[in-house]
Design an enzyme around this catalytic site. Structure first.
Site, PDB file in Angstrom:
ATOM      1  N   ASP A  49     -10.961  -8.702   7.435  1.00 40.65           N
ATOM      2  CA  ASP A  49     -12.355  -8.559   7.005  1.00 40.65           C
ATOM      3  C   ASP A  49     -13.041  -9.925   6.978  1.00 40.65           C
ATOM      4  O   ASP A  49     -14.202 -10.058   7.352  1.00 40.65           O
ATOM      5  CB  ASP A  49     -12.434  -7.922   5.615  1.00 40.65           C
ATOM      6  CG  ASP A  49     -12.614  -6.412   5.679  1.00 40.65           C
ATOM      7  OD1 ASP A  49     -12.181  -5.808   6.690  1.00 40.65           O
ATOM      8  OD2 ASP A  49     -13.177  -5.828   4.737  1.00 40.65           O
TER       9      ASP A  49
ATOM     10  N   ASP B 223      -3.182 -18.150   1.375  1.00 37.64           N
ATOM     11  CA  ASP B 223      -4.352 -18.797   0.756  1.00 37.64           C
ATOM     12  C   ASP B 223      -4.917 -19.868   1.684  1.00 37.64           C
ATOM     13  O   ASP B 223      -6.139 -19.982   1.859  1.00 37.64           O
ATOM     14  CB  ASP B 223      -4.016 -19.351  -0.635  1.00 37.64           C
ATOM     15  CG  ASP B 223      -2.640 -20.011  -0.711  1.00 37.64           C
ATOM     16  OD1 ASP B 223      -1.842 -19.870   0.240  1.00 37.64           O
ATOM     17  OD2 ASP B 223      -2.351 -20.677  -1.721  1.00 37.64           O
TER      18      ASP B 223
ATOM     19  N   LYS C 106       3.324 -15.499   2.067  1.00 36.45           N
ATOM     20  CA  LYS C 106       3.224 -16.220   0.779  1.00 36.45           C
ATOM     21  C   LYS C 106       4.655 -16.542   0.353  1.00 36.45           C
ATOM     22  O   LYS C 106       5.124 -16.166  -0.729  1.00 36.45           O
ATOM     23  CB  LYS C 106       2.481 -15.331  -0.231  1.00 36.45           C
ATOM     24  CG  LYS C 106       2.128 -15.998  -1.532  1.00 36.45           C
ATOM     25  CD  LYS C 106       1.007 -17.023  -1.407  1.00 36.45           C
ATOM     26  CE  LYS C 106       0.770 -17.711  -2.750  1.00 36.45           C
ATOM     27  NZ  LYS C 106      -0.064 -18.919  -2.632  1.00 36.45           N
TER      28      LYS C 106
ATOM     29  N   TYR D 168       0.822  -1.217   0.000  1.00 41.83           N
ATOM     30  CA  TYR D 168       0.000   0.000   0.000  1.00 41.83           C
ATOM     31  C   TYR D 168       0.855   1.265   0.000  1.00 41.83           C
ATOM     32  O   TYR D 168       0.354   2.359  -0.245  1.00 41.83           O
ATOM     33  CB  TYR D 168      -0.956   0.021   1.194  1.00 41.83           C
ATOM     34  CG  TYR D 168      -2.025  -1.053   1.139  1.00 41.83           C
ATOM     35  CD1 TYR D 168      -2.188  -1.854   0.010  1.00 41.83           C
ATOM     36  CD2 TYR D 168      -2.881  -1.270   2.208  1.00 41.83           C
ATOM     37  CE1 TYR D 168      -3.149  -2.848  -0.035  1.00 41.83           C
ATOM     38  CE2 TYR D 168      -3.857  -2.269   2.167  1.00 41.83           C
ATOM     39  CZ  TYR D 168      -3.973  -3.047   1.038  1.00 41.83           C
ATOM     40  OH  TYR D 168      -4.941  -4.031   0.995  1.00 41.83           O
TER      41      TYR D 168
ATOM     42  N   ASP E 177      -5.277  -6.891   5.758  1.00 42.00           N
ATOM     43  CA  ASP E 177      -6.478  -6.168   5.348  1.00 42.00           C
ATOM     44  C   ASP E 177      -7.574  -7.167   4.968  1.00 42.00           C
ATOM     45  O   ASP E 177      -8.723  -7.100   5.431  1.00 42.00           O
ATOM     46  CB  ASP E 177      -6.094  -5.284   4.142  1.00 42.00           C
ATOM     47  CG  ASP E 177      -7.156  -4.273   3.773  1.00 42.00           C
ATOM     48  OD1 ASP E 177      -8.189  -4.210   4.467  1.00 42.00           O
ATOM     49  OD2 ASP E 177      -6.952  -3.542   2.792  1.00 42.00           O
TER      50      ASP E 177
END
Ligand code: NAD
Length: 360
Positions: free
Chosen positions: A252, A224, A192, A141, A248
């Site tokens: 959620d 994942d 990852k 980001y 992020d």
């Protein structure tokens, strides 16, 4: 000198939910003689409308001077078409990075009264209590270079960059281990590392930090798989630590395990535990102005602020008890409403929490 709290209501449902959180904060301030002083300013679209930028220099200066910051939410369709550099979310990213708020704590707790509100079976989520520690000021980001361009062929292309330095990983890993140490002593680091160079460094540094925390059980999981495990068997997790983008998304996802994003507070802390506190959800433009938004995530953010930045654990506990009492009474905003409970609006929910707090 009394402690200063800067309140930034923001956009969309922000001002509506913040009015209720401030109601509860003022009551706690009086009831427990905390002596906090509140001041108000704008962030996001509201700041763009008032100052022409999503975070004005004077607002940033007030945020630096404050002991803690309470934020509603920013963004909305009204500002979708403006210069991307001036969009509301840019103000949020800037205040986080300028204040060095690198550690984002997002609890996902299922209140027993809301077991029916989760989309998962009650036995899968009953008793759920996860803390996601998300790195907040680095990664994709913020990474440079980032660019959108048109190639000579006429085709449009865009790219972002995902950088992490060793020190950025080390300090967020420490927060993860520290939190795990005072909870269930289990930390799952999510990355990852099978694909990304930044994740390979992440995993190596987390392993190094683990040597200082022999009492905490460390595991690693690819993002994942973590996304899948969160809906398959979420109670296997205690604390999860991960990078900005993965955090992020996973936080959620975790929020829905608990029934509604409208229930979840968050804290963003710097190295000295100064923090900005906000609900995990956004500005919900689809329901803004209707008086139906759930203010509990913001009220619970007040409680986190009292606990983590202002050293008022007893007042924080009292607010959480008041929220639990109101849920026991069967009061629900639309997002957590189910058969047999009483549907109330934003202000009525805030009033009920205030009244429960008053009677404690
Ligand atoms: P959102 O979280 O605002 O809304 C997602 C869904 O959840 C909507 O249906 C909304 O009505 C519902 N919802 C959210 N909060 C609720 C509450 N308190 N009570 C009841 N229902 C609630 O996410 P979005 O729709 O993807 O984004 C809307 C805007 O918010 C965008 O401009 C986005 O950039 C911004 N946003 C801001 C933040 C922040 O300020 N930290 C975070 C996420 C999104």
């Amino acid at each position: 000198m009394s402690k200063q709290i800067l309140v930034l209501p923001g956009d969309g449902i922000g001002p509506e939910i913040m009015a209720e959180a401030v109601k509860v904060l003022r009551l706690a301030n009086d009831k427990y003689g905390l002596g906090f002083e509140l001041s108000f300013d704008e962030l996001g679209g509201a700041a763009y409308d008032k100052y022409g930028v999503p975070l004005a220099d004077e607002t940033l200066a007030r945020a630096r001077a404050a002991d803690a910051i309470l934020l509603g939410a920013v963004g909305g369709p009204k500002w979708d078409a403006i210069d991307p550099a001036l969009r509301p979310e840019r103000g949020l990213l800037k205040i986080r990075s300028q204040l060095g708020l690198f550690a984002n704590l997002r609890p996902a707790i299922l209140y027993p009264q809301l077991a029916d509100a989760s989309s998962l079976k009650p036995e899968v989520v009953a008793g759920l209590d996860i803390l996601i520690v998300r790195e907040l000021t680095g990664g994709i980001y913020f990474g440079q270079p980032r660019e959108s361009k048109v190639l000579e062929s006429g085709e449009r292309m865009a790219y972002d960059t995902l950088p992490y330095s060793e020190s950025e990983i080390r300090r967020i890993a420490r927060v993860g281990f520290d939190m795990a140490r005072v909870r269930g002593k289990k930390l799952c680091s999510v990355d990852k590392a099978n694909v990304l160079a930044s994740s390979q460094l992440w995993r190596a540094v987390v392993e190094e930090v683990a040597k200082d925390y022999p009492d905490v059980e460390l595991s690693h999981m690819y993002v994942d798989n973590a996304a899948m495990q969160l809906v398959r068997a979420p109670k296997q997790f205690d604390v999860m630590v991960t990078d900005n983008m993965f955090g992020d998304i996973l936080s959620d996802e975790a929020s829905m395990l608990t029934g509604s994003i409208g229930m979840l507070p968050s804290a963003s802390l710097d190295a000295n535990n100064k923090g900005m506190y906000e609900p995990c959800h956004g500005s919900a433009p689809d329901i803004a102005g209707q008086g139906i938004a759930n203010p509990l995530a913001t009220i619970l953010s007040v409680s986190m602020m009292l606990r983590y930045s202002l050293n008022q654990g007893a007042a924080a506990d009292a607010i959480e008890q008041a929220v639990s009492k109101v849920l026991d009474q069967g009061l629900r905003t639309g997002d957590i409403h189910s058969v047999g409970t009483t549907k109330v609006g934003t202000a009525a929910m805030g009033d009920a929490v205030a009244s429960a707090l008053r009677s404690l």
